[in-house]
Design a protein around this motif. Structure first.
Motif, PDB file in Angstrom:
ATOM      1  N   ASN A  54     -12.495  -8.796 -11.110  1.00  0.00           N
ATOM      2  CA  ASN A  54     -11.105  -8.504 -10.361  1.00  0.00           C
ATOM      3  C   ASN A  54     -10.624  -7.444 -10.438  1.00  0.00           C
ATOM      4  OD1 ASN A  54     -11.528 -10.730  -8.576  1.00  0.00           O
ATOM      5  ND2 ASN A  54     -10.660 -12.039 -10.101  1.00  0.00           N
ATOM      6  N   GLY A  55     -11.187  -6.295 -11.126  1.00  0.00           N
ATOM      7  CA  GLY A  55     -10.785  -5.065 -11.609  1.00  0.00           C
ATOM      8  C   GLY A  55      -9.823  -4.997 -12.821  1.00  0.00           C
ATOM      9  N   HIS A  65     -13.958  -1.266 -10.942  1.00  0.00           N
ATOM     10  CA  HIS A  65     -13.341  -1.943 -10.126  1.00  0.00           C
ATOM     11  C   HIS A  65     -13.759  -3.130  -9.431  1.00  0.00           C
ATOM     12  CE1 HIS A  65     -15.466   0.665  -7.465  1.00  0.00           C
ATOM     13  NE2 HIS A  65     -15.287  -0.033  -6.548  1.00  0.00           N
ATOM     14  N   LYS A  66     -15.230  -3.281  -9.643  1.00  0.00           N
ATOM     15  CA  LYS A  66     -15.978  -4.233  -8.959  1.00  0.00           C
ATOM     16  C   LYS A  66     -16.208  -5.380  -9.976  1.00  0.00           C
ATOM     17  CE  LYS A  66     -18.822  -1.186  -6.013  1.00  0.00           C
ATOM     18  NZ  LYS A  66     -20.199  -0.833  -5.671  1.00  0.00           N
ATOM     19  N   LYS A 117       0.889  -1.147   0.052  1.00  0.00           N
ATOM     20  CA  LYS A 117      -0.049   0.142   0.120  1.00  0.00           C
ATOM     21  C   LYS A 117       0.778   1.329  -0.102  1.00  0.00           C
ATOM     22  CE  LYS A 117      -4.004  -2.028   2.235  1.00  0.00           C
ATOM     23  NZ  LYS A 117      -4.820  -1.978   3.837  1.00  0.00           N
ATOM     24  N   PHE A 153      -1.225  -4.513  -7.716  1.00  0.00           N
ATOM     25  CA  PHE A 153      -2.219  -4.490  -8.744  1.00  0.00           C
ATOM     26  C   PHE A 153      -1.939  -3.768  -9.782  1.00  0.00           C
ATOM     27  CE2 PHE A 153      -6.023  -2.381 -10.321  1.00  0.00           C
ATOM     28  CZ  PHE A 153      -6.708  -3.355 -10.849  1.00  0.00           C
ATOM     29  N   SER A 165      -3.540  -1.241  -3.674  1.00  0.00           N
ATOM     30  CA  SER A 165      -2.183  -2.153  -3.893  1.00  0.00           C
ATOM     31  C   SER A 165      -1.448  -1.739  -5.108  1.00  0.00           C
ATOM     32  CB  SER A 165      -2.985  -3.604  -4.302  1.00  0.00           C
ATOM     33  OG  SER A 165      -2.113  -4.567  -4.843  1.00  0.00           O
ATOM     34  N   ILE A 201      -8.425   0.585  -4.985  1.00  0.00           N
ATOM     35  CA  ILE A 201      -7.500  -0.548  -4.863  1.00  0.00           C
ATOM     36  C   ILE A 201      -6.016   0.014  -4.549  1.00  0.00           C
ATOM     37  CG2 ILE A 201      -6.644  -2.515  -6.074  1.00  0.00           C
ATOM     38  CD1 ILE A 201      -9.097  -2.698  -7.822  1.00  0.00           C
TER      39      ILE A 201
END
Length: 299
Positions: free
Chosen positions: A244-245, A240-241, A37, A50, A47, A45
């Protein structure tokens, strides 16, 4: 008591160190989550991993598309390449958003903004009439121009775009307003291509608000209530929903940043809004040496 408990676990076949191992694993996972993060700008999100994957995926596709474009140009030099440039526009938009969301330094994103502006001057189809908007995605064009303003790309990009827009008889108040901010003699027409959209109309009201304090108050309302709506974001809403984005790169209101830049507003009250690109608006405050102008597609 612990001795007898450990002895009992030993005879029962249980690992007496299991609780300790699980606690250590939890602590290690917390450290990894914290590092993942760290520095991430996106609040949806949070991450780094990600967005790293999103960047790598996008860069891979851009390279593949580039090779295909180069090959096609050799085989059919008179081909209408506007479709390719539209794809480049989409992918560079994704790339910029993912890099910014991840927390990358602005100086690494500035060259991508120049490329995005250059693409904008190429993806108008020679056979399309854009006087009524045509197939031109207004929000995409607004994003491109806004990023060009924020990145302070060379004026020639805006001059080329203005020439193309005039040739295509493309008119829209918001687009005209932002181009005029870079080219003062460019006419601002009152026509709105999308005149029944609450978000667009509220944004127009902000553009027309002369008082700076009032303008920034309205801009905060826009970011809080009007930007993140299905009506405004269309197919990008709630990405984003889903899956998995897979198609999520960040929700950034670049036009809000461009408006602050153009009007010279004090954006202190916007700083912590999750959609406002504060760092991009203030990249010059950190005395970043702007990279040299990139060359698009080896041309």
């Amino acid at each position: 008591m612990s001795f007898w408990k450990d002895l009992k676990n030993a005879f029962s076949g249980k690992d007496p160190n299991q609780a300790f191992k699980e606690r250590m694993q939890q602590e290690q996972q917390q450290i990894l989550d914290s590092k993942d993060k760290e520095g991430v700008r996106d609040k949806v999100i949070t991450s780094k991993n990600f967005f790293t994957q999103q960047i790598e995926k996008t860069e891979k596709y851009i390279n593949e598309l580039n090779q295909e474009y180069i090959q096609k140009k050799k085989e059919e030099p008179n081909f209408d390449f506007s479709g390719y440039f539209n794809d480049f526009n989409i992918e560079y938009s994704h790339l910029i958003r993912a890099k910014y969301s991840k927390g990358d330094e602005i100086k690494t994103i500035l060259p991508d903004c120049s490329i995005l502006m250059e693409v904008a001057n190429k993806f108008w189809s020679p056979n399309m009439d854009y006087s009524d908007g045509g197939d031109m995605n207004l929000m995409s064009l607004l994003e491109i121009i806004s990023l060009g303003i924020l990145a302070e790309v060379e004026k020639e990009y805006f001059e080329d775009l203005a020439t193309t827009i005039k040739e295509k008889k493309f008119q829209d108040f918001v687009i005209d307003y932002f181009i005029n901010s870079q080219i003062p003699d460019y006419p601002i027409r009152e026509k709105l291509l999308i005149d029944d959209n609450k978000s667009v109309n509220f944004f127009v009201d902000i553009l027309k608000t002369e008082d700076k304090i009032e303008a920034v108050k309205k801009l905060k309302i826009y970011l809080d209530k009007y930007y993140y709506t299905l009506e405004n974001l269309d197919y990008e809403y709630n990405t984003h929903k889903f899956e998995n984005g897979r198609n999520f790169y960040g929700y950034w209101c670049w036009e809000a940043g461009a408006l602050v830049n153009v009007k010279g507003l004090d954006d202190g009250i916007l700083r912590y809004n999750q959609f406002y690109p504060y760092d991009f608006v203030h990249w010059k405050d950190k005395d970043i040496n702007k990279p040299k102008k990139p060359t698009f597609l080896n041309e």
